[in-house]
Write a protein that holds these residues in place. Sequence first.
Motif, PDB file in Angstrom:
ATOM      1  N   ASN A 186       2.815  17.400   1.478  1.00  0.00           N
ATOM      2  CA  ASN A 186       4.166  16.945   1.225  1.00  0.00           C
ATOM      3  C   ASN A 186       4.142  16.044   0.005  1.00  0.00           C
ATOM      4  O   ASN A 186       3.392  15.078  -0.074  1.00  0.00           O
ATOM      5  CB  ASN A 186       4.650  16.176   2.456  1.00  0.00           C
ATOM      6  N   GLN A 187       4.999  16.360  -0.947  1.00  0.00           N
ATOM      7  CA  GLN A 187       4.943  15.678  -2.232  1.00  0.00           C
ATOM      8  C   GLN A 187       5.202  14.171  -2.117  1.00  0.00           C
ATOM      9  O   GLN A 187       4.460  13.357  -2.637  1.00  0.00           O
ATOM     10  CB  GLN A 187       5.965  16.309  -3.151  1.00  0.00           C
ATOM     11  N   MET A 188       6.257  13.818  -1.382  1.00  0.00           N
ATOM     12  CA  MET A 188       6.604  12.404  -1.289  1.00  0.00           C
ATOM     13  C   MET A 188       5.496  11.635  -0.576  1.00  0.00           C
ATOM     14  O   MET A 188       5.149  10.523  -0.963  1.00  0.00           O
ATOM     15  CB  MET A 188       7.929  12.222  -0.529  1.00  0.00           C
ATOM     16  N   LEU A 189       4.944  12.244   0.469  1.00  0.00           N
ATOM     17  CA  LEU A 189       3.869  11.590   1.204  1.00  0.00           C
ATOM     18  C   LEU A 189       2.675  11.359   0.292  1.00  0.00           C
ATOM     19  O   LEU A 189       2.112  10.256   0.246  1.00  0.00           O
ATOM     20  CB  LEU A 189       3.469  12.466   2.396  1.00  0.00           C
ATOM     21  N   THR A 190       2.309  12.372  -0.454  1.00  0.00           N
ATOM     22  CA  THR A 190       1.149  12.249  -1.330  1.00  0.00           C
ATOM     23  C   THR A 190       1.383  11.163  -2.374  1.00  0.00           C
ATOM     24  O   THR A 190       0.497  10.391  -2.717  1.00  0.00           O
ATOM     25  CB  THR A 190       0.888  13.576  -2.034  1.00  0.00           C
ATOM     26  N   TRP A 191       2.586  11.118  -2.852  1.00  0.00           N
ATOM     27  CA  TRP A 191       2.970  10.137  -3.851  1.00  0.00           C
ATOM     28  C   TRP A 191       2.854   8.728  -3.276  1.00  0.00           C
ATOM     29  O   TRP A 191       2.376   7.803  -3.922  1.00  0.00           O
ATOM     30  CB  TRP A 191       4.384  10.518  -4.269  1.00  0.00           C
ATOM     31  N   ARG A 192       3.251   8.583  -2.021  1.00  0.00           N
ATOM     32  CA  ARG A 192       3.125   7.276  -1.368  1.00  0.00           C
ATOM     33  C   ARG A 192       1.667   6.910  -1.157  1.00  0.00           C
ATOM     34  O   ARG A 192       1.258   5.760  -1.338  1.00  0.00           O
ATOM     35  CB  ARG A 192       3.847   7.282  -0.022  1.00  0.00           C
ATOM     36  N   ILE A 193       0.874   7.910  -0.749  1.00  0.00           N
ATOM     37  CA  ILE A 193      -0.555   7.650  -0.550  1.00  0.00           C
ATOM     38  C   ILE A 193      -1.171   7.183  -1.856  1.00  0.00           C
ATOM     39  O   ILE A 193      -1.962   6.238  -1.903  1.00  0.00           O
ATOM     40  CB  ILE A 193      -1.263   8.929  -0.035  1.00  0.00           C
ATOM     41  N   PHE A 194      -0.771   7.834  -2.935  1.00  0.00           N
ATOM     42  CA  PHE A 194      -1.287   7.474  -4.243  1.00  0.00           C
ATOM     43  C   PHE A 194      -0.885   6.046  -4.606  1.00  0.00           C
ATOM     44  O   PHE A 194      -1.676   5.283  -5.162  1.00  0.00           O
ATOM     45  CB  PHE A 194      -0.758   8.466  -5.275  1.00  0.00           C
ATOM     46  N   PHE A 195       0.338   5.707  -4.254  1.00  0.00           N
ATOM     47  CA  PHE A 195       0.825   4.349  -4.523  1.00  0.00           C
ATOM     48  C   PHE A 195      -0.052   3.335  -3.796  1.00  0.00           C
ATOM     49  O   PHE A 195      -0.516   2.349  -4.396  1.00  0.00           O
ATOM     50  CB  PHE A 195       2.279   4.244  -4.079  1.00  0.00           C
ATOM     51  N   ALA A 196      -0.304   3.580  -2.514  1.00  0.00           N
ATOM     52  CA  ALA A 196      -1.155   2.667  -1.745  1.00  0.00           C
ATOM     53  C   ALA A 196      -2.518   2.541  -2.402  1.00  0.00           C
ATOM     54  O   ALA A 196      -3.062   1.436  -2.538  1.00  0.00           O
ATOM     55  CB  ALA A 196      -1.292   3.155  -0.306  1.00  0.00           C
ATOM     56  N   SER A 197      -3.077   3.669  -2.827  1.00  0.00           N
ATOM     57  CA  SER A 197      -4.404   3.641  -3.454  1.00  0.00           C
ATOM     58  C   SER A 197      -4.391   2.813  -4.721  1.00  0.00           C
ATOM     59  O   SER A 197      -5.305   2.027  -4.986  1.00  0.00           O
ATOM     60  CB  SER A 197      -4.831   5.053  -3.842  1.00  0.00           C
ATOM     61  N   MET A 198      -3.363   3.028  -5.529  1.00  0.00           N
ATOM     62  CA  MET A 198      -3.282   2.324  -6.799  1.00  0.00           C
ATOM     63  C   MET A 198      -3.153   0.825  -6.573  1.00  0.00           C
ATOM     64  O   MET A 198      -3.829   0.023  -7.236  1.00  0.00           O
ATOM     65  CB  MET A 198      -2.047   2.807  -7.566  1.00  0.00           C
ATOM     66  N   VAL A 199      -2.282   0.455  -5.632  1.00  0.00           N
ATOM     67  CA  VAL A 199      -2.103  -0.963  -5.349  1.00  0.00           C
ATOM     68  C   VAL A 199      -3.415  -1.559  -4.871  1.00  0.00           C
ATOM     69  O   VAL A 199      -3.795  -2.670  -5.267  1.00  0.00           O
ATOM     70  CB  VAL A 199      -0.989  -1.166  -4.302  1.00  0.00           C
ATOM     71  N   SER A 200      -4.127  -0.808  -4.054  1.00  0.00           N
ATOM     72  CA  SER A 200      -5.366  -1.315  -3.491  1.00  0.00           C
ATOM     73  C   SER A 200      -6.405  -1.588  -4.580  1.00  0.00           C
ATOM     74  O   SER A 200      -6.983  -2.682  -4.650  1.00  0.00           O
ATOM     75  CB  SER A 200      -5.866  -0.310  -2.467  1.00  0.00           C
ATOM     76  N   THR A 201      -6.627  -0.597  -5.455  1.00  0.00           N
ATOM     77  CA  THR A 201      -7.640  -0.820  -6.494  1.00  0.00           C
ATOM     78  C   THR A 201      -7.192  -1.910  -7.452  1.00  0.00           C
ATOM     79  O   THR A 201      -7.992  -2.717  -7.915  1.00  0.00           O
ATOM     80  CB  THR A 201      -7.988   0.482  -7.234  1.00  0.00           C
ATOM     81  N   PHE A 202      -5.893  -1.972  -7.712  1.00  0.00           N
ATOM     82  CA  PHE A 202      -5.398  -2.993  -8.627  1.00  0.00           C
ATOM     83  C   PHE A 202      -5.566  -4.392  -8.032  1.00  0.00           C
ATOM     84  O   PHE A 202      -5.990  -5.325  -8.711  1.00  0.00           O
ATOM     85  CB  PHE A 202      -3.937  -2.731  -8.970  1.00  0.00           C
ATOM     86  N   THR A 203      -5.243  -4.516  -6.738  1.00  0.00           N
ATOM     87  CA  THR A 203      -5.395  -5.816  -6.080  1.00  0.00           C
ATOM     88  C   THR A 203      -6.837  -6.288  -6.154  1.00  0.00           C
ATOM     89  O   THR A 203      -7.128  -7.430  -6.543  1.00  0.00           O
ATOM     90  CB  THR A 203      -4.972  -5.706  -4.599  1.00  0.00           C
ATOM     91  N   LEU A 204      -7.747  -5.386  -5.786  1.00  0.00           N
ATOM     92  CA  LEU A 204      -9.167  -5.741  -5.806  1.00  0.00           C
ATOM     93  C   LEU A 204      -9.584  -6.159  -7.204  1.00  0.00           C
ATOM     94  O   LEU A 204     -10.225  -7.194  -7.407  1.00  0.00           O
ATOM     95  CB  LEU A 204      -9.989  -4.531  -5.351  1.00  0.00           C
ATOM     96  N   ASN A 205      -9.189  -5.347  -8.163  1.00  0.00           N
ATOM     97  CA  ASN A 205      -9.543  -5.589  -9.545  1.00  0.00           C
ATOM     98  C   ASN A 205      -9.026  -6.941 -10.019  1.00  0.00           C
ATOM     99  O   ASN A 205      -9.751  -7.737 -10.623  1.00  0.00           O
ATOM    100  CB  ASN A 205      -8.905  -4.469 -10.382  1.00  0.00           C
ATOM    101  N   PHE A 206      -7.782  -7.199  -9.685  1.00  0.00           N
ATOM    102  CA  PHE A 206      -7.118  -8.413 -10.130  1.00  0.00           C
ATOM    103  C   PHE A 206      -7.816  -9.650  -9.563  1.00  0.00           C
ATOM    104  O   PHE A 206      -8.205 -10.555 -10.294  1.00  0.00           O
ATOM    105  CB  PHE A 206      -5.660  -8.352  -9.682  1.00  0.00           C
ATOM    106  N   PHE A 207      -8.024  -9.644  -8.232  1.00  0.00           N
ATOM    107  CA  PHE A 207      -8.605 -10.835  -7.616  1.00  0.00           C
ATOM    108  C   PHE A 207     -10.074 -10.994  -7.985  1.00  0.00           C
ATOM    109  O   PHE A 207     -10.544 -12.109  -8.203  1.00  0.00           O
ATOM    110  CB  PHE A 207      -8.395 -10.818  -6.105  1.00  0.00           C
ATOM    111  N   LEU A 208     -10.803  -9.898  -8.069  1.00  0.00           N
ATOM    112  CA  LEU A 208     -12.211 -10.015  -8.446  1.00  0.00           C
ATOM    113  C   LEU A 208     -12.344 -10.528  -9.877  1.00  0.00           C
ATOM    114  O   LEU A 208     -13.234 -11.318 -10.178  1.00  0.00           O
ATOM    115  CB  LEU A 208     -12.929  -8.672  -8.304  1.00  0.00           C
ATOM    116  N   SER A 209     -11.438 -10.071 -10.747  1.00  0.00           N
ATOM    117  CA  SER A 209     -11.491 -10.552 -12.132  1.00  0.00           C
ATOM    118  C   SER A 209     -11.267 -12.049 -12.177  1.00  0.00           C
ATOM    119  O   SER A 209     -11.947 -12.774 -12.905  1.00  0.00           O
ATOM    120  CB  SER A 209     -10.426  -9.870 -12.989  1.00  0.00           C
ATOM    121  N   ILE A 210     -10.297 -12.509 -11.388  1.00  0.00           N
ATOM    122  CA  ILE A 210     -10.055 -13.945 -11.337  1.00  0.00           C
ATOM    123  C   ILE A 210     -11.284 -14.660 -10.802  1.00  0.00           C
ATOM    124  O   ILE A 210     -11.742 -15.659 -11.359  1.00  0.00           O
ATOM    125  CB  ILE A 210      -8.827 -14.255 -10.460  1.00  0.00           C
ATOM    126  N   TYR A 211     -11.877 -14.094  -9.740  1.00  0.00           N
ATOM    127  CA  TYR A 211     -13.058 -14.702  -9.125  1.00  0.00           C
ATOM    128  C   TYR A 211     -14.197 -14.781 -10.132  1.00  0.00           C
ATOM    129  O   TYR A 211     -14.909 -15.776 -10.197  1.00  0.00           O
ATOM    130  CB  TYR A 211     -13.466 -13.898  -7.898  1.00  0.00           C
TER     131      TYR A 211
END
Lengths: 723, 723
Positions: B250-275
């Motif tokens: 399902n396109q919308m579902l996949t798009w949402r899954i992708f959103f979650a993934s992107m947010v997740s890697t970005f969050t990790l990246n952001f906080f680790l960079s600060i750390y």
Amino acid sequence: EEEITPEEVKSILHQFFFYIFFSKDSLDYDNSENQLFLEEERRMSHMGFRCLEIRRWVICGLIGFLTGLIACMIDIAVEKLAGYKYFAVKLNIEKYTELGGLSISLILWAVLNSAFVMFGAIAVAFVEPIAAGSGIPQIKCFLNGVKIPRVVRLKTLVIKVFGVICSVAGGLAVGKEGPMIHSGAVVAAGVSQGRSTSLKKDFKIFEYFRRDTEKRDFVSAGAAAGVSAAFGAPVGGVLFSLEEGASFWNQMLTWRIFFASMVSTFTLNFFLSIYHGKPGELSSPGLINFGRFDSDVTLNYLSFFPLHFPGGVLGALFNIINYWLTIFRIRYIHRPCLQVMEAMLVAAVTATVSFAMIYFSNDCQPLGQDNTEEYPLQLFCADGEYNSMATAFFNTPERSVRSLFHNPPGTYNPVTLGVFTLAYFFLAVWTYGLTVSAGVFIPSLLIGAAWGRLFGILLSFIIWADPGKYALIGAAAQLGGIVRMTLSLTVILVEATGNVTYGFPIMLVLMTAKIVGDYFIEGLYDIHIKLQSVPFLHWDAPPTSHWLTAREVMSSPVTCLNRVEKVGRIVDVLSNTSTIHNGFPVVAHTRIICGLILRSQLIVLLKHKVFVERASSRLSQRKLQLKDFRDAYPRFPPIQSIHVSQDERECMMDLTEFMNPTPYTVPQETSLPRVFKLFRALGLRHLVVVDNENRVVGLVTRKDLARYHVGKDGLEELHLAQT
Amino acid sequence: EEEITPEEVKSILHQFFFYIFFSKDSLDYDNSENQLFLEEERRMSHMGFRCLEIRRWVICGLIGFLTGLIACMIDIAVEKLAGYKYFAVKLNIEKYTELGGLSISLILWAVLNSAFVMFGAIAVAFVEPIAAGSGIPQIKCFLNGVKIPRVVRLKTLVIKVFGVICSVAGGLAVGKEGPMIHSGAVVAAGVSQGRSTSLKKDFKIFEYFRRDTEKRDFVSAGAAAGVSAAFGAPVGGVLFSLEEGASFWNQMLTWRIFFASMVSTFTLNFFLSIYHGKPGELSSPGLINFGRFDSDVTLNYLSFFPLHFPGGVLGALFNIINYWLTIFRIRYIHRPCLQVMEAMLVAAVTATVSFAMIYFSNDCQPLGQDNTEEYPLQLFCADGEYNSMATAFFNTPERSVRSLFHNPPGTYNPVTLGVFTLAYFFLAVWTYGLTVSAGVFIPSLLIGAAWGRLFGILLSFIIWADPGKYALIGAAAQLGGIVRMTLSLTVILVEATGNVTYGFPIMLVLMTAKIVGDYFIEGLYDIHIKLQSVPFLHWDAPPTSHWLTAREVMSSPVTCLNRVEKVGRIVDVLSNTSTIHNGFPVVAHTRIICGLILRSQLIVLLKHKVFVERASSRLSQRKLQLKDFRDAYPRFPPIQSIHVSQDERECMMDLTEFMNPTPYTVPQETSLPRVFKLFRALGLRHLVVVDNENRVVGLVTRKDLARYHVGKDGLEELHLAQT
């Protein structure tokens, strides 16, 4: 000026696209599991299935390889031709810059452009009109399950490739990437079927794959290979295919599609590296390559924010203007020679506009040490300087995009960029929809990169900013605003950028562009699909459609056949032009469903005269095999071409062996979303609606489902072309 | 030594895993479209659906954010703890190198390791055994549609996170990446349901999402976010979720899954960079980062070829040894305290082996200018040199992988690498399956990188070769040989590598590893899933199963209920332990199907005593709402806990409103592949088999389909645990 009513538009379109949708038909993703099929499958050993699987892999490898080769060929041809052209024009301009009489250079440029475009447009308009445009709407329809005639033929491929070389070399505001997707699909359809109708050649291989299910799988792989070769984005290619085509996600299939994509990008990369004389480098994974971006983006995240909205707005504007232009074209420019002349006119105008802008621009930049410009035009600039406007126009659009992304800050003057954006925007709008084969991806990226960079430059007056990054985000926003693709486009752009860090801002900008753009008008491809009234199925039923049930949605009454039916009746049913159905439920007494038979199967049966004569035993009749059906695939003769004598009309036909004895059925109380889900997930073409006692009461087809969509005031019903 | 028969193994396993599969149950991906549901959907406006959609996006964003935070927390905790440990041991070793008495250092190291591991193992063994291992097999099962109790609870998450920190800090041959997938899934299940059973807290939000369909979608997003945070591979995460979970794309579902993934890697990246004190760089998209590889690979393509086979063979060897070890553990080490002791023993042995190898190795390398080693151990080396074996062991495995990939040629001595490969291989085999929470990805990569680099070094005696690239291909081969994932693993590795050019060789090596490995034994996760006799459904029915029809496959006779049924009968049917069915066809006279009702629905009805008393009118009864079903979800009480008096047993229950009136049905002649396709594509839990007149003749459940698989001699039937 008179107003065109929607009805009028529709009638014009019907007229115009008649040749396209007259024989428009659906693909069947559900195997007809009749006795012949089951017998074949049961005869096959485990080893047999393994061989089939290996053959599928080989075909996918071939698809990838050939698609990569075609992309490579297009790239080299375009580079060569455009190189000669720019070289000639540059020499000419240099010659006349001091002498005066630059109008001669302008004429030379315009004539060269028009000549290139003329060849391309003639080929498309007179030989194969389906090769016009990027082909993405057609492939979207095909993958969705709508059969469009001639879209995957060899002839289409040849015209497409020739056309795209001409139009890009002719300097139109187009890209060569979109057509790659179509090209890949044609390659796939050809290779997987092991024969070509255009060449009238049957290689007698891969006969097992001659049915809709298998063909569509391979065409998905071909489209993915095309995307992969175009953008160096194998994963993006897979996701594109899935987004447009997949109904049921199958791991092995996806894996094969990925293989085709990988082979395609690798082939392109390998041969282009050799061509560029750097065989060890493998630096051209796709036709367009955004170059490498560094990862330093954190501080920019917030400053990307203002770029989110223009994408959607400008994209919608593009689509609206193009929509009216398309209507205008349909009304007034429907004769091939007019179409060719329009294309030539656009080519000449493009040259003129470019020339004027180069001429009147006085944005001189110092010539860099590394001399990245291939054709630096000095024109009226001082020695050691070059005209910066010329860089944008005097180049293939791919190169221009790359310079906008990567040239150091200060390369472009804001005014130059502003004027360029405006001019290129209108040129691109005018160009899309011409009778030439060409894509809209690159012009969109170029427009977006231009205004993105402009924003970056303006911003850099306030804070430090690298304008190249704003160009990237702007390009994504503009492209997203025009085509409204989401997941696959993000991945394509991230892969072309080669840096996953940009994934997040690109995703956000594409999301906003889609939301903003959808507020005004649909995406460009969807507009063109809708204009052709194709019964396109979306992913889900409209959310507010729970109050509809199969009873309201289905077509009824439905023509049923008996298990043993008179030949005369079958011929009459098939010849009846008022109800062009493609599937007929087979029923026992009191209309209890016992199977489903397709028009194409009936036609093969009639052609082979598989009749049970009343007196004779069954044994006398020739045994029909699955091979007979496969040989007729995919172009079954029309019923009119089959002669049935009056005597034969009195014979009977036993459908038991040929019908699908276990068609999917739903009760008539089933809600529309439920019907939709079953239909879409299994890629069906016909869904039989039955009552409590299993009696046929109706038939749901693609058209029945596609006509419901969400409008401004809730659920609306569309009127679609007969399928 | 006695031979264990498969039957014996099975009985042992049944005993051992009893607590797991006793209540093992299927997820239902098909909404029960009963009257209550339809009424609710019909009441909802277009705006209502839009709000739901927005809420789904918010939840996905939250899932991504929290998963990224957890990953960040684990990373920092592990780095800190391991840092302290290595620092202490290094000081100690340095102290005793000259004094003599290095055995004290060994003891210190072993004790520190064991202590860390002890805490982790105690938590897992005594508090939440389901948190053991990487959790990937459990998540695979969950996404496949098998409900495993307690797998997505908050308590599991806490133990998992604590356990993985302890085991990685304890120096075991494990990675922290696998558990991230499980963690993401738990976060998703918790956030999307808006309540936690462990905390006994109901936030009264997201109540609409309290059903299997929605929950599984969110858990997919969580798993994808986990992969994305672990490897910095958002696209790989999406593909992992699809590969393991999706039935219908399902396109919308996949798009949402992708959103979650992107947010997740970005969050990790952001906080680790600060750390790490470099907030502008965003250079840590995942827990493991392979670092950048250059694109110069053409010439290596052919030389990668010999690396294709050891991956499959060594992977299979790993799996075989681990299989027997698991059987051994099940037989002899099933008491928690024994499990804790084994884990501590492994930790001590790991330390000892490492120490011995460092001690006996005399591979001294000059200390680089840039000092890339964090804890260079001089030991017996000359001043200005360090012990190269210590680099491999005296480091978190992630860092060791990266040094194998990127250290300049000449850093490692071939003998060192050979010994290291061997030692680490056996340590990793022994470690996987311990009662600690830990992943197998990184150890696999490390083993592969070691022998890959070894091969590269040996090759470089003949031709020029960069051993780091062979390490990468070797790592991919080894990992592929062990886990046998294909598409998603390729994408994960390509994203972690950050260079699409490596995609092609990585894909080829993973394909070969899978083909070679499958010849010997299945993948590690599949072995563990099979050992638990989970009814796991693969993508397609076995190819040679066309001769089976629904009639042979279905369970029959099937218990049917009447539309208006006596309460006593319902209680009896539900209490009957010999046939623990979860769905019951509802029939009219002569067994004509008119609906399907679930055990869980019946239990809620019984609990709320929705009885029609014979004399009274219907109006008197309390109207049950969808909310009542949602509140009970997902842990419906067992039938034994519901008290029904003798009087009540005589009442009637009207199921009309609560049953699904349009269940999917198939005729009994349908072939197994066709049944399978319908079942799998729609994610069903029950499929009713009917005869010509729509009378119920059987029921196909997940178990009925999962038991057929392809063995050495064609189709085989498995015996699976009762679902």
